[in-house]
Design an enzyme around this catalytic site. Structure first.
Site, PDB file in Angstrom:
ATOM      1  N   GLY A  12     -11.880  -8.529  -3.098  1.00  0.00           N
ATOM      2  CA  GLY A  12     -10.423  -7.756  -2.847  1.00  0.00           C
ATOM      3  C   GLY A  12     -10.170  -8.531  -1.487  1.00  0.00           C
ATOM      4  N   ASN A  92     -15.370  -4.591  -1.323  1.00  0.00           N
ATOM      5  CA  ASN A  92     -14.106  -3.696  -0.930  1.00  0.00           C
ATOM      6  C   ASN A  92     -12.999  -3.614  -2.064  1.00  0.00           C
ATOM      7  OD1 ASN A  92     -12.035  -3.483   1.211  1.00  0.00           O
ATOM      8  ND2 ASN A  92     -11.211  -5.156  -0.099  1.00  0.00           N
ATOM      9  N   TYR A 157     -10.825   8.495  -8.560  1.00  0.00           N
ATOM     10  CA  TYR A 157     -11.307   7.703  -7.219  1.00  0.00           C
ATOM     11  C   TYR A 157     -12.280   8.289  -6.256  1.00  0.00           C
ATOM     12  CZ  TYR A 157      -9.764   5.429  -2.991  1.00  0.00           C
ATOM     13  OH  TYR A 157      -9.711   4.461  -1.915  1.00  0.00           O
ATOM     14  N   LYS A 161     -15.974   6.711  -5.699  1.00  0.00           N
ATOM     15  CA  LYS A 161     -16.475   6.373  -4.232  1.00  0.00           C
ATOM     16  C   LYS A 161     -17.779   7.050  -3.909  1.00  0.00           C
ATOM     17  CE  LYS A 161     -13.250   3.568  -2.716  1.00  0.00           C
ATOM     18  NZ  LYS A 161     -13.362   2.186  -2.618  1.00  0.00           N
ATOM     19  N   ILE A 190      -5.146   4.070   5.735  1.00  0.00           N
ATOM     20  CA  ILE A 190      -5.168   2.849   6.432  1.00  0.00           C
ATOM     21  C   ILE A 190      -3.978   2.242   5.940  1.00  0.00           C
ATOM     22  CG2 ILE A 190      -6.246   0.662   7.042  1.00  0.00           C
ATOM     23  CD1 ILE A 190      -7.912   3.106   7.818  1.00  0.00           C
TER      24      ILE A 190
HETATM   25  P1  NAP Z   1      -5.014  -3.301  -1.017  1.00  0.00           P
HETATM   26  O1  NAP Z   1      -4.243  -3.756  -0.075  1.00  0.00           O
HETATM   27  O2  NAP Z   1      -4.387  -2.523  -2.315  1.00  0.00           O
HETATM   28  O3  NAP Z   1      -5.709  -4.675  -1.613  1.00  0.00           O
HETATM   29  C1  NAP Z   1      -6.762  -4.378  -2.836  1.00  0.00           C
HETATM   30  C2  NAP Z   1      -7.487  -5.399  -2.943  1.00  0.00           C
HETATM   31  O4  NAP Z   1      -8.433  -5.485  -4.137  1.00  0.00           O
HETATM   32  C3  NAP Z   1      -6.596  -6.850  -3.219  1.00  0.00           C
HETATM   33  O5  NAP Z   1      -7.397  -7.915  -2.654  1.00  0.00           O
HETATM   34  C4  NAP Z   1      -6.791  -6.926  -5.053  1.00  0.00           C
HETATM   35  O6  NAP Z   1      -6.517  -8.359  -5.370  1.00  0.00           O
HETATM   36  C5  NAP Z   1      -8.235  -6.547  -4.966  1.00  0.00           C
HETATM   37  N1  NAP Z   1      -8.393  -5.771  -6.428  1.00  0.00           N
HETATM   38  C6  NAP Z   1      -7.834  -5.017  -7.091  1.00  0.00           C
HETATM   39  N2  NAP Z   1      -8.565  -4.700  -8.416  1.00  0.00           N
HETATM   40  C7  NAP Z   1      -9.554  -5.697  -8.317  1.00  0.00           C
HETATM   41  C8  NAP Z   1     -10.452  -6.243  -9.423  1.00  0.00           C
HETATM   42  N3  NAP Z   1     -10.486  -5.563 -10.571  1.00  0.00           N
HETATM   43  N4  NAP Z   1     -11.170  -7.263  -9.054  1.00  0.00           N
HETATM   44  C9  NAP Z   1     -11.177  -7.921  -7.844  1.00  0.00           C
HETATM   45  N5  NAP Z   1     -10.215  -7.606  -6.730  1.00  0.00           N
HETATM   46  C10 NAP Z   1      -9.500  -6.706  -7.053  1.00  0.00           C
HETATM   47  O7  NAP Z   1      -6.051  -2.251  -0.752  1.00  0.00           O
HETATM   48  P2  NAP Z   1      -6.937  -1.934   0.689  1.00  0.00           P
HETATM   49  O8  NAP Z   1      -6.337  -0.436   1.122  1.00  0.00           O
HETATM   50  O9  NAP Z   1      -7.024  -3.000   1.308  1.00  0.00           O
HETATM   51  O10 NAP Z   1      -7.945  -1.302   0.031  1.00  0.00           O
HETATM   52  C11 NAP Z   1      -9.502  -1.792   0.241  1.00  0.00           C
HETATM   53  C12 NAP Z   1     -10.429  -1.138  -0.157  1.00  0.00           C
HETATM   54  O11 NAP Z   1     -10.568   0.056   0.902  1.00  0.00           O
HETATM   55  C13 NAP Z   1     -10.685  -0.371  -1.607  1.00  0.00           C
HETATM   56  O12 NAP Z   1     -11.875  -0.092  -1.993  1.00  0.00           O
HETATM   57  C14 NAP Z   1      -9.945   1.067  -1.247  1.00  0.00           C
HETATM   58  O13 NAP Z   1     -10.498   1.997  -2.266  1.00  0.00           O
HETATM   59  C15 NAP Z   1     -10.527   1.261   0.188  1.00  0.00           C
HETATM   60  N6  NAP Z   1      -9.851   2.111   0.980  1.00  0.00           N
HETATM   61  C16 NAP Z   1      -8.498   2.263   1.448  1.00  0.00           C
HETATM   62  C17 NAP Z   1      -7.778   3.142   2.144  1.00  0.00           C
HETATM   63  C18 NAP Z   1      -6.483   2.986   2.508  1.00  0.00           C
HETATM   64  O14 NAP Z   1      -5.834   3.894   3.135  1.00  0.00           O
HETATM   65  N7  NAP Z   1      -5.905   1.800   2.400  1.00  0.00           N
HETATM   66  C19 NAP Z   1      -8.415   4.361   2.459  1.00  0.00           C
HETATM   67  C20 NAP Z   1      -9.709   4.515   1.842  1.00  0.00           C
HETATM   68  C21 NAP Z   1     -10.426   3.284   1.271  1.00  0.00           C
HETATM   69  P3  NAP Z   1      -4.960  -8.611  -5.795  1.00  0.00           P
HETATM   70  O15 NAP Z   1      -4.262  -9.067  -4.559  1.00  0.00           O
HETATM   71  O16 NAP Z   1      -5.369  -9.891  -6.504  1.00  0.00           O
HETATM   72  O17 NAP Z   1      -4.224  -7.657  -6.547  1.00  0.00           O
END
Ligand code: NAP
Length: 246
Positions: A12, A92, A157, A161, A190
């Protein structure tokens, strides 16, 4: 050809936290393998930013929850890897499919569990043998405050997690003697595409720091856990949430 001394795989890595981690881990002498699902344009931008910092970058789009794809990609990557292995793995990749439990479709339950939990298993299982053989490795799993505290609308979710947190602690104990550390980082809110539908104004009053976090603030912790200095930290869950949960 440049001599490479380390290799990191970030799932990701096209956007958000994954991109910030990739940029933070990028340096001369390091190969970065950046996975994502389908957003090639965003992935190219991550590649550009990481190359600017001196890393050798390979983009590998595939669905981390699809076991045959993971197997095929690893077979193709093998000859490219410096010293035959990956030293740093950051699990990630993630998605949200929020819905109250009473109305949640089984497909939304399964998809979220597949991407987070089964994705973690397939990728980590593929990377581990060479870490064990080479007696070195850093694994960091990006989990969530939701997996520790729970969040309405996120039973799928939070379950995924929380499961990854359990797996992190068990795997840490399995591989500690091989000098492999396994930790989790649990972000709160975030600023990324994943929570673009959530208003910072509505939530900032309940966050002690008074704001959402930035991807770079998560990436800094991940980078530390991936460093040599973090060699005696394993099985931990590190929170990055502005004081929302302590
Ligand atoms: P994001 O901006 O939506 O990015 C998601 C990433 O995951 C993208 O690179 C996407 O690829 C990739 N992805 C999604 N499904 C996939 C799959 N099946 N196989 C391979 N890659 C895949 O999300 P983010 O906020 O950076 O989140 C990153 C991590 O942090 C996640 O695990 C999320 O649960 C965790 N998290 C985020 C937050 C928050 O507030 N943002 C809070 C707690 C935890 P594409 O670009 O090709 O779609």
């Amino acid at each position: 050809m440049e001599k490479l001394d380390s290799c990191a795989l970030i799932t990701g890595g096209s956007r958000g936290i994954g991109r910030a981690v990739a940029v933070r881990l990028a340096r001369p002498g390091r190969m970065l393998i950046i996975n994502y699902l389908s957003n090639h344009k965003a992935a190219e931008e991550t590649k550009r930013l990481a190359e600017e910092r001196g890393a050798i970058v390979h983009l590998v789009p595939f669905d981390c929850s699809d076991a045959p794809s993971v197997q095929d990609v690893f077979a193709e990557l093998q000859p490219l890897l410096p010293e035959g292995g990956i030293d740093i793995l950051v699990n990630n990749a993630g998605i949200r499919r929020d819905q109250l439990m009473v109305t949640m479709e089984p497909s939304d339950w399964h998809r979220v569990i597949d991407v987070h939990l089964h994705g973690f298993f397939y990728i980590t299982r593929a990377v581990l043998p060479s870490m064990v053989r080479r007696r070195r490795g850093r694994i960091v799993n990006i989990v969530s405050l939701s997996g520790v505290q729970g969040m309405p609308g996120q039973t799928n979710y939070a379950a995924a997690k929380a499961a990854v947190i359990g797996a992190t602690k068990s795997l840490a104990r399995e591989v500690a003697r091989r000098q492999i550390t396994v930790n989790a980082v649990a972000p709160g809110f975030i600023r990324t595409d994943m929570i673009a539908d959530i208003s910072e104004n509505d939530y900032k009053a309940i966050i002690p720091a008074g704001r959402f976090g930035n991807p770079e603030e998560v990436a800094a912790v991940v980078a530390f856990l991936c460093s040599e200095e973090a060699s005696y930290i394993t099985g931990e869950v590190i929170h990055v949430n502005g004081g929302l949960y302590t």
